[in-house]
Write a protein that holds these residues in place. Structure first.
Motif, short mmCIF file in Angstrom:
data_model
loop_
_atom_site.label_atom_id
_atom_site.label_comp_id
_atom_site.label_asym_id
_atom_site.label_seq_id
_atom_site.Cartn_x
_atom_site.Cartn_y
_atom_site.Cartn_z
N SER A 256 0.86 -1.18 0.00
CA SER A 256 0.00 0.00 0.00
C SER A 256 0.89 1.23 0.00
O SER A 256 1.86 1.29 0.76
CB SER A 256 -0.91 0.01 1.24
N THR A 257 0.61 2.19 -0.88
CA THR A 257 1.32 3.46 -0.91
C THR A 257 0.31 4.58 -1.03
O THR A 257 -0.85 4.36 -1.43
CB THR A 257 2.31 3.54 -2.09
N SER A 258 0.77 5.79 -0.71
CA SER A 258 -0.13 6.94 -0.80
C SER A 258 -0.51 7.23 -2.24
O SER A 258 -1.57 7.79 -2.51
CB SER A 258 0.54 8.16 -0.18
N GLY A 261 -2.50 3.48 -3.37
CA GLY A 261 -3.46 2.84 -2.48
C GLY A 261 -3.02 1.41 -2.23
O GLY A 261 -1.85 1.06 -2.37
N GLN A 262 -3.96 0.55 -1.89
CA GLN A 262 -3.63 -0.86 -1.68
C GLN A 262 -3.47 -1.55 -3.04
O GLN A 262 -4.16 -1.24 -4.00
CB GLN A 262 -4.74 -1.55 -0.88
N THR A 285 -4.59 -1.83 -8.36
CA THR A 285 -4.34 -0.85 -7.31
C THR A 285 -5.65 -0.16 -6.94
O THR A 285 -6.59 -0.09 -7.73
CB THR A 285 -3.31 0.20 -7.76
N GLY A 286 -5.67 0.41 -5.75
CA GLY A 286 -6.87 1.09 -5.30
C GLY A 286 -7.06 2.46 -5.88
O GLY A 286 -8.19 2.94 -6.00
N SER A 742 7.39 4.56 4.65
CA SER A 742 7.09 3.25 4.09
C SER A 742 7.66 2.16 4.99
O SER A 742 8.67 2.35 5.66
CB SER A 742 7.67 3.10 2.68
N PHE A 759 4.25 -1.19 2.42
CA PHE A 759 3.21 -0.27 2.87
C PHE A 759 3.80 1.13 2.96
O PHE A 759 4.73 1.38 3.74
CB PHE A 759 2.65 -0.70 4.23
#
Length: 767
Positions: A256-258, A261-262, A285-286, A742, A759
């Motif tokens: 998950s990253t900004s 997303g997930q 990705t989200g 992260s 993450f």
């Protein structure tokens, strides 16, 4: 009686199969002895037909049937052999060894039943397969020439050093092995506490080692960590250790990253052929949709090719419209013959932030090229086409070079007047795109031709002076389109007629005279160094019709100060007559402890307006440059490079690097200071280290701070656990200036693959 030797047991098996006919003969050869022990040489005599089965090769041929290929004989070795005529048994005891078709059976006792053709092995049974896999048991029953049977309480050591154990194992004629209540793990038992549970293991109700498909299949599987069940699956399969590659799914990773997303990374490997493969990836990705990517690799007899590409439909800027985004990285090489080869790279992306958004690459500039190279003895020739894509934004466009041809021809050493002739030539066309003309270089095109011809020689004098002499002349021609003058107007009467020609004859000589002193425990060297250059003097007006494409940022250090031209390229030339003096001192005790220092400074008749004052070369007297190296064995190494103002001795550059290995503890520190770099100072401190902890655990960390801005740019901390069957990485990274944090978790299981969790999150969201 004790017997040793190798036997062709096919004769024994044939004799026992017709026991009523061969029994009397065996009794006779036993000499009437009641102990039932028979001499092996008499048993094997049946092979010549004198006391063997009543058939012959001629009789078989008369049947008209095609003769089957003879089976490989069963070879055996034992300390004692006993024949029980009543039960029709042959009993081998004491270091028994049986071998057939690459399979070997070792045991304390082996019994062969001639009626059932079953071999029973007991006591320290070891079965070594042709593949190298080894199985251990206390009891085994084998038949069909050792090809199939069952084993009780079996343990196995596979060729990759992984281990299996089961309550019962069944071996089939095709080589497949099925084990009930099986356990698989590449982990070694704890040496101090062998009864402690393994780090991890797969525990299944059934484990099948399929020899034909080369798979290890687990059914009703539990994944145990230190004996505690963590995961369950009804079915799991992994390739046999002998499999080089296999089409199938690879272990996924999560994160998950900004920005994204997930997400989850799904990877599918395609084993196309022994010389080529591909990996297909999908990353839902989200926040940025689905990233589709793939990698293709292939090797040829005389070359190779690799392609990595991806595609996505998402926003470039937050709140903008979705559009196609992607990248392609490709490289290849082909050897035409022993002298010529061709190679190339293609690296492109759709926008400046795509590679960073999807964590594909951290490159700032992408280079694409295609190049042909020729090697002929000491001579080298190349032709190259290059283009660049700058991802930094708000910088001038990078050039397109089409073509860049270079040739370097040298004679044999010491052939002409004790020296070597050389001729270096090049042909270049360079075009910089850009319509905004944000800088004088944007939007221009340059054609350049250059030849550098000369002679050089290294002279070793009887008194110990080592001198290098170079006499050469460089002639260059430039034709430039749309070159701007100092007023921002196109130079010349038309956009195509800006031309320049420059010839630079030069004489460059350097000499060094090492003085060596040998002490009882150390050696000292004092080495004065002198370099002199004679060449025409130039001012900036001599280059007003020549764009500065490859000579923009000269750097003065302890290496470049001795060169005849301190500019990196040839669009500017550091002319004039000058003298460079320096010296080196070193001391070494021969046991790894040493220290050295080098100082140098250059002098010319007058100042030069070719150099920016910040370079330290603009004045008649250059800045002082130096280097200090020190080593105290493994525990400390120091490297210090510096540049000092020639009048005030003010520091213009410091770069101090220290590394230390204190036993298992590793430390590194680097301090960098550069003055007047892009109209600002740069001052940075970097610290990093690693240290082992206990039982396979180690730690590492990194800390980087911008001292000029008084801000931490990056800091990292991590733990790693390593053993023969698992690598566990846990790391935390924070970049305060980018508001980015992260956490990385990666687990690599021996023989099974790895799984990662990444993450990332904005620091501002958690404050």
């Amino acid at each position: 009686m004790t017997y040793r030797g190798w036997f062709l047991t096919t004769t024994v098996l044939a004799a026992l199969a017709l026991w009523p006919d061969t029994g009397p003969a065996l009794a006779d050869t036993a000499g009437g002895d009641d102990d039932g022990i028979d001499d092996r040489s008499e048993i094997s005599s049946g092979a010549n037909g004198t006391s063997g089965p009543p058939y012959s090769e001629t009789a078989q041929l008369d049947t008209g049937e095609e003769e089957e290929a003879p089976e490989e004989p069963l070879l055996l070795e034992a300390d004692d052999l006993t024949v029980d005529e009543t039960l029709e048994l042959v009993i081998l005891t004491g270091s028994v060894r049986l071998a057939r078709e690459g399979r070997i059976v070792l045991a304390d006792r082996v019994t062969y039943n001639s009626r059932t053709e079953v071999v029973t092995a007991t006591g320290n049974v070891v079965i070594i397969e042709e593949s190298g896999d080894t199985y251990f048991a206390d009891y085994a029953e084998l038949e069909d020439g050792l090809a199939e049977g069952f084993i009780d309480r079996v343990g196995g050591l596979l060729i990759d050093d992984s281990r299996v154990a089961a309550r019962r194992g069944i071996r089939r004629a095709d080589g497949s092995v099925t084990m009930e209540d099986g356990i698989y793990s590449p982990c070694l038992p704890c040496a101090q506490n062998p009864d402690r549970p393994l780090i991890w293991q797969l525990r299944a109700s059934e484990v099948e080692h399929d020899a034909e498909s080369m798979d290890i299949i687990f059914r009703n599987v539990f994944f145990d960590v230190f004996g505690i069940p963590i995961l369950y699956t009804p079915y799991f399969s992994t390739p046999d250790p002998r499999v080089r590659s296999r089409t199938g799914w690879l272990t996924p990773s999560f994160g998950s990253t900004s920005t994204l997303g997930q997400f989850i990374d799904l990877r599918y490997f395609v084993d196309i052929a022994p010389e080529q493969d591909a990996t297909l990836r999908a990353r839902p990705t989200g926040e940025r949709g689905v990233l589709l990517s793939g990698e293709y690799r292939r090797r040829f007899e005389s070359g190779r090719i690799e392609i990595d590409a991806s595609a996505n439909q998402s926003e470039v800027l937050e709140g903008g419209d979705e559009e196609f985004r992607g990248h392609v990285f490709a490289q290849g090489r082909y050897d035409i013959d022993e002298n010529w080869r061709i190679s190339g790279e293609l690296n492109r992306t759709t926008d400046d932030t795509y590679l960073e958004d999807f964590d594909i690459s951290d490159l700032d500039v992408l280079e694409s090229n295609i190049q042909a190279e020729g090697f002929h003895g000491l001579n080298y020739h190349t032709a190259e086409v290059l283009s660049f894509q700058d991802l930094r934004g708000n910088v001038e466009d990078e050039p397109i070079i089409l073509p860049w041809m270079r040739s370097s021809i040298v004679s044999e050493p010491a052939r002409y007047f004790g020296g070597q002739l050389f001729a270096d030539s090049e042909l270049l066309y360079l075009r910089r795109p850009g319509e905004g003309r944000r800088s004088p270089l944007e939007g221009i095109g340059t054609f350049r031709a250059s030849t550098d011809i000369g002679w050089r020689r290294t002279i070793y004098t009887p008194i110990g002076v080592v001198a290098d002499v170079e006499l050469a002349n460089q002639a260059s021609f430039w034709a430039t389109q749309d070159l701007l003058d100092d007023n921002g107007q196109v130079a010349g009467e038309t956009s195509d007629d800006t031309q320049a020609f420059l010839t630079v004859p030069r004489l460059h000589a350097s000499a060094r005279y090492p003085f060596v002193r040998h002490g009882e425990t150390f050696t000292q060297v004092v080495e004065p160094i002198v370099a002199a250059t004679i060449a025409p003097s130039f001012t900036s007006s001599d280059f007003e019709d020549i764009p500065r494409n490859d000579s923009a940022a000269p750097e003065l250090d302890e290496i470049s100060i001795f060169r005849p031209n301190r500019f990196a390229g040839i669009d500017r030339y550091d002319g004039g007559s000058r003298l460079t003096v320096g010296g080196r001192y070193s001391i070494d005790d021969g046991s790894g402890r040493s220290a050295s220092i080098l100082l140098a400074q250059s002098f010319r008749a007058e100042a030069s307006d070719l150099f920016d004052p910040a370079t330290g070369l603009a004045d008649a007297t250059s800045d002082i440059v130096g280097r200090v190296d020190a080593s105290a064995g493994r525990w400390l190494d120091l490297n210090y490079r510096f540049r000092l103002d020639d009048e005030t001795f003010e520091a213009k550059r410091h770069e101090l690097t220290a590394t230390s290995r204190l036993g298992p503890l590793g430390l590194m520190g680097r301090y960098t200071y550069l003055s007047d770099v892009a109209e600002r100072q740069r001052e940075e401190l970097l610290l990093s280290g690693s240290a082992p902890l206990y039982g396979g655990w180690s730690t590492r960390g990194l800390y980087r701070i911008d001292l000029e801005a008084d801000a931490v740019t990056t800091w990292q901390a991590g733990l790693r656990y390593t053993c023969e069957c698992i690598v566990l990485d846990i790391a935390y990274q924070e970049q305060p200036q980018r508001d980015n944090r992260s956490i990385l978790l990666r687990v690599s299981l021996a023989n099974l693959g790895d799984i990662g969790f990444d993450f990332g999150f904005d620091a501002a969201e958690n404050e």
